[in-house]
Design a protein around this motif. Sequence first.
Motif, mmCIF file in Angstrom:
data_model
loop_
_atom_site.group_PDB
_atom_site.id
_atom_site.type_symbol
_atom_site.label_atom_id
_atom_site.label_comp_id
_atom_site.label_asym_id
_atom_site.label_seq_id
_atom_site.Cartn_x
_atom_site.Cartn_y
_atom_site.Cartn_z
ATOM 1 N N LEU A 1 14.393 -26.176 -9.090
ATOM 2 C CA LEU A 1 15.006 -25.898 -7.782
ATOM 3 C C LEU A 1 14.103 -26.383 -6.646
ATOM 4 C CD1 LEU A 1 16.582 -22.361 -8.343
ATOM 5 C CD2 LEU A 1 17.771 -24.538 -7.933
ATOM 6 N N VAL A 2 12.787 -26.126 -6.790
ATOM 7 C CA VAL A 2 11.837 -26.564 -5.749
ATOM 8 C C VAL A 2 11.850 -28.090 -5.638
ATOM 9 C CG1 VAL A 2 9.382 -26.690 -5.142
ATOM 10 C CG2 VAL A 2 10.349 -24.527 -5.925
ATOM 11 N N LEU A 3 11.857 -28.793 -6.796
ATOM 12 C CA LEU A 3 11.856 -30.263 -6.770
ATOM 13 C C LEU A 3 13.141 -30.800 -6.148
ATOM 14 C CD1 LEU A 3 10.312 -31.146 -10.264
ATOM 15 C CD2 LEU A 3 9.248 -31.398 -8.034
ATOM 16 N N LEU A 4 14.273 -30.120 -6.423
ATOM 17 C CA LEU A 4 15.556 -30.548 -5.845
ATOM 18 C C LEU A 4 15.567 -30.290 -4.341
ATOM 19 C CD1 LEU A 4 18.323 -29.395 -8.367
ATOM 20 C CD2 LEU A 4 17.758 -31.731 -7.706
ATOM 21 N N ALA A 5 15.101 -29.082 -3.946
ATOM 22 C CA ALA A 5 15.125 -28.696 -2.532
ATOM 23 C C ALA A 5 14.221 -29.596 -1.710
ATOM 24 C CB ALA A 5 14.700 -27.230 -2.391
ATOM 25 N N THR A 6 13.083 -30.013 -2.285
ATOM 26 C CA THR A 6 12.154 -30.863 -1.529
ATOM 27 C C THR A 6 12.475 -32.351 -1.728
ATOM 28 O OG1 THR A 6 10.625 -30.715 -3.388
ATOM 29 C CG2 THR A 6 10.221 -29.219 -1.566
ATOM 30 N N LYS A 7 13.605 -32.614 -2.398
ATOM 31 C CA LYS A 7 14.095 -33.989 -2.630
ATOM 32 C C LYS A 7 13.085 -34.866 -3.373
ATOM 33 C CE LYS A 7 17.688 -34.407 0.819
ATOM 34 N NZ LYS A 7 17.916 -33.013 1.022
ATOM 35 N N ARG A 8 12.267 -34.245 -4.207
ATOM 36 C CA ARG A 8 11.321 -35.021 -5.012
ATOM 37 C C ARG A 8 11.988 -35.556 -6.272
ATOM 38 N NH1 ARG A 8 5.586 -33.984 -4.395
ATOM 39 N NH2 ARG A 8 5.291 -33.139 -2.336
ATOM 40 N N MET A 9 13.190 -35.048 -6.545
ATOM 41 C CA MET A 9 13.956 -35.597 -7.665
ATOM 42 C C MET A 9 15.445 -35.379 -7.422
ATOM 43 S SD MET A 9 13.425 -32.897 -10.727
ATOM 44 C CE MET A 9 14.869 -33.518 -11.546
ATOM 45 N N SER A 10 16.268 -36.187 -8.123
ATOM 46 C CA SER A 10 17.707 -36.072 -7.937
ATOM 47 C C SER A 10 18.304 -35.232 -9.064
ATOM 48 C CB SER A 10 18.339 -37.465 -7.945
ATOM 49 O OG SER A 10 18.221 -38.002 -9.238
ATOM 50 N N ARG A 11 19.585 -34.851 -8.878
ATOM 51 C CA ARG A 11 20.273 -34.045 -9.878
ATOM 52 C C ARG A 11 20.397 -34.756 -11.218
ATOM 53 N NH1 ARG A 11 22.763 -29.402 -8.908
ATOM 54 N NH2 ARG A 11 22.729 -28.747 -6.743
ATOM 55 N N GLN A 12 20.484 -36.099 -11.140
ATOM 56 C CA GLN A 12 20.690 -36.877 -12.366
ATOM 57 C C GLN A 12 19.412 -36.974 -13.206
ATOM 58 O OE1 GLN A 12 22.020 -37.997 -9.331
ATOM 59 N NE2 GLN A 12 23.995 -37.184 -10.023
ATOM 60 N N GLN A 13 18.257 -36.810 -12.535
ATOM 61 C CA GLN A 13 16.983 -36.983 -13.234
ATOM 62 C C GLN A 13 16.724 -35.800 -14.168
ATOM 63 O OE1 GLN A 13 14.510 -38.048 -9.845
ATOM 64 N NE2 GLN A 13 12.929 -38.593 -11.330
ATOM 65 N N PRO A 14 16.442 -36.055 -15.455
ATOM 66 C CA PRO A 14 16.155 -34.917 -16.335
ATOM 67 C C PRO A 14 14.722 -34.398 -16.117
ATOM 68 C CG PRO A 14 16.061 -36.981 -17.571
ATOM 69 C CD PRO A 14 16.376 -37.345 -16.147
ATOM 70 N N ILE A 15 14.556 -33.067 -16.193
ATOM 71 C CA ILE A 15 13.205 -32.493 -16.107
ATOM 72 C C ILE A 15 12.743 -32.248 -17.540
ATOM 73 C CG2 ILE A 15 11.800 -30.564 -15.279
ATOM 74 C CD1 ILE A 15 13.787 -29.904 -13.263
ATOM 75 N N PRO A 16 11.554 -32.723 -17.911
ATOM 76 C CA PRO A 16 11.097 -32.419 -19.276
ATOM 77 C C PRO A 16 10.856 -30.913 -19.434
ATOM 78 C CG PRO A 16 9.359 -33.508 -18.020
ATOM 79 C CD PRO A 16 10.577 -33.518 -17.157
ATOM 80 N N PHE A 17 11.399 -30.338 -20.518
ATOM 81 C CA PHE A 17 11.279 -28.889 -20.724
ATOM 82 C C PHE A 17 10.012 -28.567 -21.519
ATOM 83 C CE2 PHE A 17 12.955 -24.863 -22.798
ATOM 84 C CZ PHE A 17 12.891 -24.106 -21.636
ATOM 85 N N GLY A 18 9.476 -29.585 -22.234
ATOM 86 C CA GLY A 18 8.301 -29.378 -23.082
ATOM 87 C C GLY A 18 7.124 -28.697 -22.379
ATOM 88 N N PRO A 19 6.733 -29.173 -21.170
ATOM 89 C CA PRO A 19 5.585 -28.551 -20.507
ATOM 90 C C PRO A 19 5.806 -27.060 -20.220
ATOM 91 C CG PRO A 19 6.070 -30.656 -19.504
ATOM 92 C CD PRO A 19 7.177 -30.392 -20.469
ATOM 93 N N PHE A 20 7.039 -26.658 -19.912
ATOM 94 C CA PHE A 20 7.313 -25.239 -19.636
ATOM 95 C C PHE A 20 7.217 -24.414 -20.924
ATOM 96 C CE2 PHE A 20 9.595 -27.661 -16.381
ATOM 97 C CZ PHE A 20 8.921 -27.184 -15.269
#
Length: 283
Positions: free
Chosen positions: A239-258
Amino acid sequence: MFIDPWILWLVTILVILLIGSFISMLVYRYPRMLLRDWQHECHALLKEYPTPIDAPFNLAWPGSFCPHCQHRIAWYDNVPLLGFLWQRGRCRHCQQAIAWRYPITECLCLISSLMVVFVFGWQWSLLAALVFTWLLLALSIIDIDHQWIPDSLSLGLLWLGLIVNNAQLFCPLSAAIWGAVIAYSSLWLIMTLYQLITGKVGMGHGDFKLFAALGAWLGLHALLPIILIATVLGSIVGLVLLATKRMSRQQPIPFGPFLAFAGWLVLLLFSKWPALYGLFLSW
Ligand SMILES: [Zn+2]
């Protein structure tokens, strides 16, 4: 034999920093080594596939070099953290900035490893917990860089988890085996259903294997807290990355690090406060 505590700490910090530096190198080279292997296999199977580069490239060769000017990096500039500081973050030869990821990886390795030393103290399980920490750090960075976790790291971690728990280091062996089985199959089932309903891929198979490895290390009863922490953290960061426009909705976030961070945190929490483990055991 008496060892001065100061010397013990100094040696420990030096070893951890060297390992942090090795992880920096590993996460850069290992995916590229695997890619070369696959290119060679493709070329062997399909002759029309372009001939891959044949120059040796592995964890030992070539020595460290600047990615901008290809100059070899002298050993004194390669000292973890200090090398970055006394070159003031720039290559000595071409003055290009050295990527921040190197000192950040070394710092992350130092902080996470020292926390493990504080929680476990000087006992055999410390060594296992450190190896667990280092492997999780390495595969998290590779996942962030490439959106992919090499099987050799996730499955290697899984086997190691079963081996250390054969000596009941973190949980009984039966809890480790069922932890791995339930972790993999539950994520597989949820994601297969998600894919059937939405037609989208929600998570990679590397995440299932990593979750299975965490189950093998921490046992069946650690799965719920791990997936809860990973999902909440992943959602907040997304949500933070989306809100700060550092990534788009289409871009997948890797879940492994979490997943990796949640597994590491649960290891520390359960080891520091065994009553917490009892709570999930009764659940
Ligand atoms: Zn350079």
